[in-house]
Scaffold this active site. Sequence first.
Site, PDB file in Angstrom:
ATOM      1  N   ASP A  32       0.832  -1.206   0.000  1.00 19.95           N
ATOM      2  CA  ASP A  32       0.000   0.000   0.000  1.00 19.95           C
ATOM      3  C   ASP A  32       0.867   1.256   0.000  1.00 19.95           C
ATOM      4  OD1 ASP A  32      -2.330   1.438  -0.022  1.00 19.95           O
ATOM      5  OD2 ASP A  32      -2.833   1.092   2.079  1.00 19.95           O
ATOM      6  N   ASN A  80     -10.961  -2.404  -5.517  1.00 20.59           N
ATOM      7  CA  ASN A  80     -10.170  -1.487  -6.351  1.00 20.59           C
ATOM      8  C   ASN A  80     -10.824  -1.165  -7.694  1.00 20.59           C
ATOM      9  OD1 ASN A  80      -7.015  -2.781  -5.092  1.00 20.59           O
ATOM     10  ND2 ASN A  80      -8.060  -0.905  -4.500  1.00 20.59           N
TER      11      ASN A  80
HETATM   12  C1  IPE Z   1      -5.548  -2.747  -0.360  1.00 20.69           C
HETATM   13  O1  IPE Z   1      -5.120  -1.442  -0.546  1.00 20.69           O
HETATM   14  C2  IPE Z   1      -5.538  -3.470  -1.644  1.00 20.69           C
HETATM   15  C3  IPE Z   1      -4.237  -3.673  -2.251  1.00 20.69           C
HETATM   16  C4  IPE Z   1      -3.070  -3.383  -1.712  1.00 20.69           C
HETATM   17  C5  IPE Z   1      -4.265  -4.278  -3.548  1.00 20.69           C
HETATM   18  P1  IPE Z   1      -6.149  -0.249  -0.712  1.00 20.69           P
HETATM   19  O2  IPE Z   1      -5.344   0.981  -0.775  1.00 20.69           O
HETATM   20  O3  IPE Z   1      -7.076  -0.507  -1.832  1.00 20.69           O
HETATM   21  O4  IPE Z   1      -6.956  -0.351   0.665  1.00 20.69           O
HETATM   22  P2  IPE Z   1      -7.939   0.673   1.367  1.00 20.69           P
HETATM   23  O5  IPE Z   1      -9.017   0.986   0.409  1.00 20.69           O
HETATM   24  O6  IPE Z   1      -7.148   1.889   1.712  1.00 20.69           O
HETATM   25  O7  IPE Z   1      -8.419  -0.044   2.573  1.00 20.69           O
HETATM   26  C1  IPE Z   2      -1.433   0.204  -3.384  1.00 17.36           C
HETATM   27  O1  IPE Z   2      -1.196   1.567  -3.403  1.00 17.36           O
HETATM   28  C2  IPE Z   2      -1.656  -0.371  -4.759  1.00 17.36           C
HETATM   29  C3  IPE Z   2      -3.034  -0.815  -5.027  1.00 17.36           C
HETATM   30  C4  IPE Z   2      -4.027  -0.777  -4.202  1.00 17.36           C
HETATM   31  C5  IPE Z   2      -3.286  -1.320  -6.343  1.00 17.36           C
HETATM   32  P1  IPE Z   2      -2.393   2.608  -3.443  1.00 17.36           P
HETATM   33  O2  IPE Z   2      -2.720   2.909  -4.856  1.00 17.36           O
HETATM   34  O3  IPE Z   2      -3.523   2.146  -2.626  1.00 17.36           O
HETATM   35  O4  IPE Z   2      -1.716   3.877  -2.773  1.00 17.36           O
HETATM   36  P2  IPE Z   2      -2.418   4.918  -1.799  1.00 17.36           P
HETATM   37  O5  IPE Z   2      -2.988   4.132  -0.661  1.00 17.36           O
HETATM   38  O6  IPE Z   2      -3.466   5.628  -2.576  1.00 17.36           O
HETATM   39  O7  IPE Z   2      -1.291   5.807  -1.373  1.00 17.36           O
HETATM   40 MG    MG Z   3      -4.027   2.381  -0.680  1.00 16.52          MG
END
Ligand code: IPE
Ligand code: IPE
Ligand code: MG
Length: 261
Positions: A32, A80
Amino acid sequence: MARLSGRQKNMPNLQSQIALENVPKHIAIIMDGNGRWAKQKGMPRVLGHRSGVKSVREVTEAAAQIGVQYLTLYAFSTENWNRPPAEVTALMTLLVETIKGEIRDLNKNGVRLVAIGELSSLPSATYKTLMQGIEETKNNTRITLVLALNYSSKWELTQATRLIAEQVQAGTLKPEDISETTIETMLATRGIPDPDLLVRTSGEARLSNFLLWQLAYAELYFTPVFWPDFGKNELYEAILSYQKRERRFGQTSEQVDQKSS
Ligand code: IPE
Ligand code: IPE
Ligand code: MG
């Protein structure tokens, strides 16, 4: 004098501090913080995802080197899909490019690729490349890299429940014979041991619908580091934290001590 950060100070020694007989067999990671990493640098979110691929490469190799047998990476959750369509498309394209670009190295490094999630609903190019990656690496034995793609735990448990109900209805399974093992064999992770250690980067302390059943007894490790900045030393730090913990599985500390002595 400039103060050395904890990371710099410890860097050369971290790997050597790891007790090789107590390395987690299975590490699961919620990767994340790609978006925030990019934003901090004034770059588009997609570049954060691109930079995250470097971390995947480095962490997979570092994990394999110290004897981790399974590494599960949460790459795309069912939630997502709710992101802006351009970001979803970019992520799916990046997946195709990455898998295609990495197959040779995966084979060279003994990495077997597998995937969990509702894979058939992925865009067809992503699905095809993924299947190709899985097929072409299926005989590798050094480490298994499990990509969670279009995965969510509630999806997985709903599927499992459906499968069980179908077997009961068909008369091939009696309700009284349903055990924890029955449920485990219906999960997407069947055949894969439960994670010993769960890592989440970027400072968030939640599971976001990831492996709820399988993480029942995992050690949880949260780090503020954004995923693109997470490399082998950050992995070693997580493992060292894991190795300082006592896994009691419901027993008392004294019982655990007795067993290990
Ligand atoms: C969790 O991350 C999913 C992945 C790392 C693929 P998100 O960034 O989507 O999670 P939330 O929405 O902040 O909980
Ligand atoms: C994790 O990074 C990757 C996926 C969930 C695909 P994020 O895209 O969630 O990054 P933040 O949480 O917005 O910084
Ligand atoms: Mg995220």
